[in-house]
Motif scaffolding. Structure first.
Motif, PDB file in Angstrom:
ATOM      1  N   ILE A   1       0.860  -1.183   0.000  1.00 27.94           N
ATOM      2  CA  ILE A   1       0.000   0.000   0.000  1.00 27.94           C
ATOM      3  C   ILE A   1       0.898   1.235   0.000  1.00 27.94           C
ATOM      4  CG2 ILE A   1      -1.717   1.345   1.284  1.00 27.94           C
ATOM      5  CD1 ILE A   1      -2.882  -1.279   0.373  1.00 27.94           C
ATOM      6  N   TYR A   2       0.610   2.156  -0.924  1.00 23.53           N
ATOM      7  CA  TYR A   2       1.283   3.450  -0.915  1.00 23.53           C
ATOM      8  C   TYR A   2       0.206   4.513  -1.065  1.00 23.53           C
ATOM      9  CZ  TYR A   2       4.267   7.383  -1.872  1.00 23.53           C
ATOM     10  OH  TYR A   2       4.885   8.610  -1.797  1.00 23.53           O
ATOM     11  N   ALA A   3       0.129   5.413  -0.089  1.00 18.78           N
ATOM     12  CA  ALA A   3      -0.851   6.494  -0.099  1.00 18.78           C
ATOM     13  C   ALA A   3      -0.117   7.821  -0.025  1.00 18.78           C
ATOM     14  CB  ALA A   3      -1.807   6.350   1.085  1.00 18.78           C
ATOM     15  N   GLU A   4      -0.539   8.756  -0.871  1.00 15.41           N
ATOM     16  CA  GLU A   4       0.099  10.065  -0.912  1.00 15.41           C
ATOM     17  C   GLU A   4      -0.962  11.150  -0.798  1.00 15.41           C
ATOM     18  OE1 GLU A   4       2.999  12.537  -3.950  1.00 15.41           O
ATOM     19  OE2 GLU A   4       2.890  10.361  -4.068  1.00 15.41           O
ATOM     20  N   GLU A   5      -0.738  12.090   0.109  1.00 14.19           N
ATOM     21  CA  GLU A   5      -1.661  13.211   0.271  1.00 14.19           C
ATOM     22  C   GLU A   5      -1.683  14.029  -1.013  1.00 14.19           C
ATOM     23  OE1 GLU A   5      -2.169  17.267   2.941  1.00 14.19           O
ATOM     24  OE2 GLU A   5      -0.527  15.890   3.389  1.00 14.19           O
ATOM     25  N   LEU A   6      -2.867  14.221  -1.567  1.00  8.95           N
ATOM     26  CA  LEU A   6      -2.999  14.991  -2.805  1.00  8.95           C
ATOM     27  C   LEU A   6      -2.910  16.480  -2.470  1.00  8.95           C
ATOM     28  CD1 LEU A   6      -5.853  12.936  -4.491  1.00  8.95           C
ATOM     29  CD2 LEU A   6      -3.380  12.741  -4.833  1.00  8.95           C
ATOM     30  N   GLY A   7      -1.953  17.164  -3.069  1.00  5.78           N
ATOM     31  CA  GLY A   7      -1.744  18.577  -2.788  1.00  5.78           C
ATOM     32  C   GLY A   7      -0.975  18.828  -1.507  1.00  5.78           C
ATOM     33  N   GLY A   8      -0.355  17.798  -0.947  1.00  9.31           N
ATOM     34  CA  GLY A   8       0.390  17.949   0.300  1.00  9.31           C
ATOM     35  C   GLY A   8       1.651  17.113   0.298  1.00  9.31           C
ATOM     36  N   ASN A   9       2.262  16.983   1.467  1.00 11.84           N
ATOM     37  CA  ASN A   9       3.555  16.300   1.581  1.00 11.84           C
ATOM     38  C   ASN A   9       3.501  14.956   2.297  1.00 11.84           C
ATOM     39  OD1 ASN A   9       4.837  18.517   0.408  1.00 11.84           O
ATOM     40  ND2 ASN A   9       5.024  19.550   2.375  1.00 11.84           N
ATOM     41  N   ASP A  10       2.367  14.607   2.870  1.00  5.34           N
ATOM     42  CA  ASP A  10       2.294  13.401   3.683  1.00  5.34           C
ATOM     43  C   ASP A  10       2.158  12.156   2.810  1.00  5.34           C
ATOM     44  OD1 ASP A  10       2.273  12.033   6.133  1.00  5.34           O
ATOM     45  OD2 ASP A  10       0.083  11.961   6.151  1.00  5.34           O
ATOM     46  N   PHE A  11       2.646  11.043   3.319  1.00  7.09           N
ATOM     47  CA  PHE A  11       2.468   9.759   2.645  1.00  7.09           C
ATOM     48  C   PHE A  11       2.455   8.644   3.676  1.00  7.09           C
ATOM     49  CE2 PHE A  11       7.007  10.042   3.055  1.00  7.09           C
ATOM     50  CZ  PHE A  11       7.438   8.736   3.236  1.00  7.09           C
ATOM     51  N   VAL A  12       1.913   7.502   3.266  1.00  2.00           N
ATOM     52  CA  VAL A  12       1.881   6.300   4.095  1.00  2.00           C
ATOM     53  C   VAL A  12       2.293   5.144   3.200  1.00  2.00           C
ATOM     54  CG1 VAL A  12       0.436   4.746   5.456  1.00  2.00           C
ATOM     55  CG2 VAL A  12       0.023   7.216   5.535  1.00  2.00           C
ATOM     56  N   SER A  13       3.209   4.315   3.689  1.00  2.00           N
ATOM     57  CA  SER A  13       3.703   3.202   2.883  1.00  2.00           C
ATOM     58  C   SER A  13       3.873   1.973   3.773  1.00  2.00           C
ATOM     59  CB  SER A  13       5.042   3.591   2.240  1.00  2.00           C
ATOM     60  OG  SER A  13       5.508   2.565   1.412  1.00  2.00           O
ATOM     61  N   LEU A  14       3.383   0.839   3.272  1.00  2.00           N
ATOM     62  CA  LEU A  14       3.473  -0.381   4.060  1.00  2.00           C
ATOM     63  C   LEU A  14       3.435  -1.614   3.173  1.00  2.00           C
ATOM     64  CD1 LEU A  14       0.431  -2.077   4.696  1.00  2.00           C
ATOM     65  CD2 LEU A  14      -0.033   0.334   5.101  1.00  2.00           C
ATOM     66  N   ASN A  15       3.934  -2.688   3.736  1.00  2.00           N
ATOM     67  CA  ASN A  15       3.781  -4.020   3.165  1.00  2.00           C
ATOM     68  C   ASN A  15       3.093  -4.873   4.219  1.00  2.00           C
ATOM     69  OD1 ASN A  15       5.273  -3.917   0.549  1.00  2.00           O
ATOM     70  ND2 ASN A  15       6.925  -3.301   1.915  1.00  2.00           N
ATOM     71  N   TYR A  16       2.253  -5.787   3.751  1.00  2.00           N
ATOM     72  CA  TYR A  16       1.536  -6.691   4.650  1.00  2.00           C
ATOM     73  C   TYR A  16       1.729  -8.096   4.122  1.00  2.00           C
ATOM     74  CZ  TYR A  16      -2.019  -8.032   8.023  1.00  2.00           C
ATOM     75  OH  TYR A  16      -2.674  -8.579   9.096  1.00  2.00           O
ATOM     76  N   TYR A  17       2.230  -8.981   4.980  1.00  2.00           N
ATOM     77  CA  TYR A  17       2.544 -10.346   4.574  1.00  2.00           C
ATOM     78  C   TYR A  17       1.677 -11.333   5.338  1.00  2.00           C
ATOM     79  CZ  TYR A  17       6.718  -7.954   2.916  1.00  2.00           C
ATOM     80  OH  TYR A  17       7.576  -7.084   2.296  1.00  2.00           O
ATOM     81  N   ILE A  18       1.155 -12.317   4.631  1.00  2.14           N
ATOM     82  CA  ILE A  18       0.349 -13.369   5.235  1.00  2.14           C
ATOM     83  C   ILE A  18       1.093 -14.681   5.041  1.00  2.14           C
ATOM     84  CG2 ILE A  18      -1.881 -14.535   5.218  1.00  2.14           C
ATOM     85  CD1 ILE A  18      -2.908 -11.944   3.725  1.00  2.14           C
TER      86      ILE A  18
END
Length: 82
Positions: free
Chosen positions: A38-55
């Motif tokens: 998962i990669y999420a980026e704030e639209l019009g901003g500087n924040d982001f979130v990035s992760l991997n999830y393993y099962i």
């Protein structure tokens, strides 16, 4: 619970609200859905979130990318689909 919230995100690109801001989110599945990025980026901003999830056969594993686990968990638990 984390896995179900991750799986609620559409494969590919989608947009969500988090903390009253809009984020563009990309979800990519690998290994028949046993690895999720998962990669999420704030639209019009500087924040982001990035992760991997393993099962695995033994457990599920959340791996934040260059940020705190608490930030990733807060994002996953509180995003709102648009």
């Amino acid at each position: 619970m984390i896995l179900s919230k991750i799986q609620n995100l559409r494969l590919g690109y989608s947009e969500v609200f988090y903390n009253h801001k809009k984020y563009g989110v990309t979800r990519t599945d690998f290994n028949s859905g046993r690895s999720i990025k998962i990669y999420a980026e704030e639209l019009g901003g500087n924040d982001f979130v990035s992760l991997n999830y393993y099962i695995t056969n033994m457990r599920e594993n959340l791996k934040p990318c260059e940020m705190s686990e608490s930030k990733v968990i807060d994002f996953i638990n509180n995003y709102k689909l648009i």
